[in-house]
Design a protein around this motif. Structure first.
Motif, PDB file in Angstrom:
ATOM      1  N   CYS A 120       0.806  -1.215   0.000  1.00 12.85           N
ATOM      2  CA  CYS A 120       0.000   0.000   0.000  1.00 12.85           C
ATOM      3  C   CYS A 120       0.844   1.273   0.000  1.00 12.85           C
ATOM      4  N   ALA A 121       2.144   1.134   0.017  1.00 14.34           N
ATOM      5  CA  ALA A 121       3.011   2.309   0.037  1.00 14.34           C
ATOM      6  C   ALA A 121       3.140   2.910  -1.358  1.00 14.34           C
ATOM      7  N   PRO A 122       3.464   4.209  -1.443  1.00 14.70           N
ATOM      8  CA  PRO A 122       3.772   4.798  -2.750  1.00 14.70           C
ATOM      9  C   PRO A 122       4.956   4.085  -3.392  1.00 14.70           C
ATOM     10  N   ALA A 123       5.010   4.105  -4.698  1.00  9.24           N
ATOM     11  CA  ALA A 123       6.131   3.476  -5.403  1.00  9.24           C
ATOM     12  C   ALA A 123       7.402   4.290  -5.179  1.00  9.24           C
ATOM     13  N   LYS A 124       8.486   3.586  -4.913  1.00  8.83           N
ATOM     14  CA  LYS A 124       9.784   4.260  -4.756  1.00  8.83           C
ATOM     15  C   LYS A 124      10.510   4.400  -6.083  1.00  8.83           C
ATOM     16  N   HIS A 125      10.008   3.695  -7.103  1.00 11.77           N
ATOM     17  CA  HIS A 125      10.657   3.734  -8.414  1.00 11.77           C
ATOM     18  C   HIS A 125       9.599   4.019  -9.483  1.00 11.77           C
ATOM     19  N   PRO A 126       9.188   5.285  -9.626  1.00 13.81           N
ATOM     20  CA  PRO A 126       8.177   5.628 -10.637  1.00 13.81           C
ATOM     21  C   PRO A 126       8.686   5.344 -12.045  1.00 13.81           C
ATOM     22  N   SER A 127       7.753   5.217 -12.964  1.00 15.00           N
ATOM     23  CA  SER A 127       8.095   4.986 -14.366  1.00 15.00           C
ATOM     24  C   SER A 127       8.543   6.288 -15.017  1.00 15.00           C
ATOM     25  N   ARG A 128       9.716   6.262 -15.614  1.00 18.67           N
ATOM     26  CA  ARG A 128      10.205   7.434 -16.348  1.00 18.67           C
ATOM     27  C   ARG A 128       9.477   7.594 -17.681  1.00 18.67           C
ATOM     28  N   TYR A 129       8.759   6.568 -18.087  1.00 16.32           N
ATOM     29  CA  TYR A 129       8.019   6.590 -19.349  1.00 16.32           C
ATOM     30  C   TYR A 129       6.676   7.289 -19.206  1.00 16.32           C
ATOM     31  N   PHE A 130       6.215   7.509 -17.972  1.00 16.14           N
ATOM     32  CA  PHE A 130       4.893   8.092 -17.731  1.00 16.14           C
ATOM     33  C   PHE A 130       4.748   9.440 -18.436  1.00 16.14           C
ATOM     34  N   ASN A 131       3.750   9.530 -19.318  1.00 16.44           N
ATOM     35  CA  ASN A 131       3.413  10.757 -20.039  1.00 16.44           C
ATOM     36  C   ASN A 131       4.623  11.407 -20.710  1.00 16.44           C
ATOM     37  N   SER A 132       5.572  10.593 -21.132  1.00 12.02           N
ATOM     38  CA  SER A 132       6.779  11.116 -21.764  1.00 12.02           C
ATOM     39  C   SER A 132       6.563  11.283 -23.262  1.00 12.02           C
ATOM     40  N   ARG A 133       7.527  11.899 -23.918  1.00 13.72           N
ATOM     41  CA  ARG A 133       7.483  12.050 -25.373  1.00 13.72           C
ATOM     42  C   ARG A 133       8.257  10.929 -26.068  1.00 13.72           C
ATOM     43  N   SER A 134       8.696   9.950 -25.315  1.00 14.81           N
ATOM     44  CA  SER A 134       9.524   8.884 -25.872  1.00 14.81           C
ATOM     45  C   SER A 134       8.766   8.086 -26.924  1.00 14.81           C
ATOM     46  N   PHE A 138      13.071   1.566 -25.319  1.00 18.67           N
ATOM     47  CA  PHE A 138      14.295   0.849 -24.978  1.00 18.67           C
ATOM     48  C   PHE A 138      15.526   1.674 -25.341  1.00 18.67           C
ATOM     49  N   ASP A 139      15.507   2.280 -26.527  1.00 17.75           N
ATOM     50  CA  ASP A 139      16.637   3.098 -26.946  1.00 17.75           C
ATOM     51  C   ASP A 139      16.853   4.270 -26.001  1.00 17.75           C
ATOM     52  N   GLU A 140      15.765   4.889 -25.547  1.00 15.78           N
ATOM     53  CA  GLU A 140      15.853   6.137 -24.800  1.00 15.78           C
ATOM     54  C   GLU A 140      15.858   5.962 -23.286  1.00 15.78           C
ATOM     55  N   MET A 141      15.248   4.852 -22.785  1.00 14.02           N
ATOM     56  CA  MET A 141      15.102   4.702 -21.340  1.00 14.02           C
ATOM     57  C   MET A 141      15.518   3.337 -20.810  1.00 14.02           C
ATOM     58  N   GLY A 142      15.814   2.412 -21.712  1.00 15.39           N
ATOM     59  CA  GLY A 142      16.137   1.068 -21.264  1.00 15.39           C
ATOM     60  C   GLY A 142      14.913   0.253 -20.891  1.00 15.39           C
ATOM     61  N   TYR A 143      13.717   0.719 -21.253  1.00 19.03           N
ATOM     62  CA  TYR A 143      12.477   0.000 -20.981  1.00 19.03           C
ATOM     63  C   TYR A 143      12.012  -0.726 -22.238  1.00 19.03           C
TER      64      TYR A 143
END
Length: 330
Positions: A120-134, A138-143
């Protein structure tokens, strides 16, 4: 807020979403004949190169994997991935969890043991892809974005794949439904529901309603709500490419007999959905943000791109459906 989103539809489309079949790795479980059959069919329909097919063995198809088992599985898969692979589709229903994480988040962002100390805790590792322009995660973020394409049976998987393919470039005259329900705890993202109106350049009408349900509706492209169980799904018609999800604790526990499984959306005719595999509490950040999801889908993102961009804290959330569905692709 939504006026700004409408402006972005006219300007940001120049970026050009363009996820291609060669960018998708298709993972099948050789211990499930239907998984292999569905994977081969997906390659054929989507014209994914045969070298993008990766075979693994997961005996027994457990709902949940241990972190140790998953680490070995991911190492085996990673060794066969190629630089051009921006996304992964796993052709099975289970496993769908890695301890308290979803298998899609663990595959894309890595297993996060910290979340399991307190789900139930907040995430300590948010997604860098969230609402991004990527456009190339994978090329830009490793995802490498990942999604489960459920295989309850080959016929059901085939129907889902066919819906996804049929959606491409379709842009039908459709409606997006956003329901603020009487369940206040599960309506925590209602503040992000776009106001009712028309997105004329996409032939889409938006209906934001204060009601617990809709029934006998025949024009759905998006349906987002908050309830333990959504009624009247058997009376609805979803267009190919439709996205639908409900905010509740364990919709992503796909084979549970408790709260409504996100699989019910796909069975009703939606093409992609989302749910959490462990108790997340009702942080909106752990669920698809309606405004962000709609914006990127209308900009031409595929289902996998739009859904992944809409979740700020996806650690506990499993993305399911046909990833390349793109009704608004330009």
């Amino acid at each position: 807020m939504w006026a700004g989103e409408a402006i972005s539809l006219r300007t940001a489309n120049k970026d050009g979403y363009n996820l291609q079949p060669e960018n998708v790795a298709v993972i099948v479980n050789t211990d499930q004949p239907e998984s292999v059959q569905a994977g081969e069919y997906y390659l054929k329909v989507r014209r994914v190169p045969i070298e993008n097919l990766i075979k693994v063995s997961i005996p027994g198809s457990p709902k949940k994997l241990s972190a140790q088992y998953f680490a070995q599985l991911k190492q085996e898969i990673d060794a066969q991935l190629k630089p051009q692979h921006q996304a992964i589709v796993m052709m099975w229903t289970a496993p769908y969890a890695v301890e308290c994480n979803s298998i899609t988040s663990a595959m894309t962002m890595g297993f996060d043991p910290e979340q399991c100390a307190n789900t139930c805790a907040p995430a300590k590792h948010p997604s860098r892809y969230f609402n991004s322009r990527s456009l190339k995660p994978f090329d830009e973020m490793g995802y490498r974005l990942s999604m489960l394409l459920p295989v309850q049976s080959f016929d059901e998987a085939k129907a889902l794949i066919d819906r996804g393919f049929a959606s491409d470039y379709s842009a039908p005259a459709a409606t997006a439904y956003y329901l603020t329900t009487s369940d206040k705890n599960r309506s925590s993202r209602a503040m992000f529901f776009p106001p009712s109106g028309k997105v004329a350049q996409r032939y889409l009408e938006i209906k934001s309603l204060n009601t617990d349900s809709i029934r006998d509706v025949q024009d759905i492209m998006i349906y987002q709500t908050g309830l333990v169980k959504v009624p009247y799904l058997d009376t609805l018609h979803f267009f190919p490419g439709a996205l639908a999800d409900h905010l509740t604790s364990t919709g992503g526990d796909l084979l549970s007999n408790g709260q409504m499984s996100s699989l019910r959306w796909l069975e009703a005719g939606a093409t992609a959905s989302y749910g959490t595999v462990s108790e997340p509490c009702n942080y909106w950040q752990k669920f698809p943000n309606p405004a962000v999801l709609l914006k990127h889908y209308l900009l031409g993102a595929s289902a996998i791109e739009a859904y992944w961009k809409s979740v700020a804290w996806p650690v506990q959330g499993v993305f399911i459906g046909e990833p390349l569905a793109s009704p608004y692709k330009r």
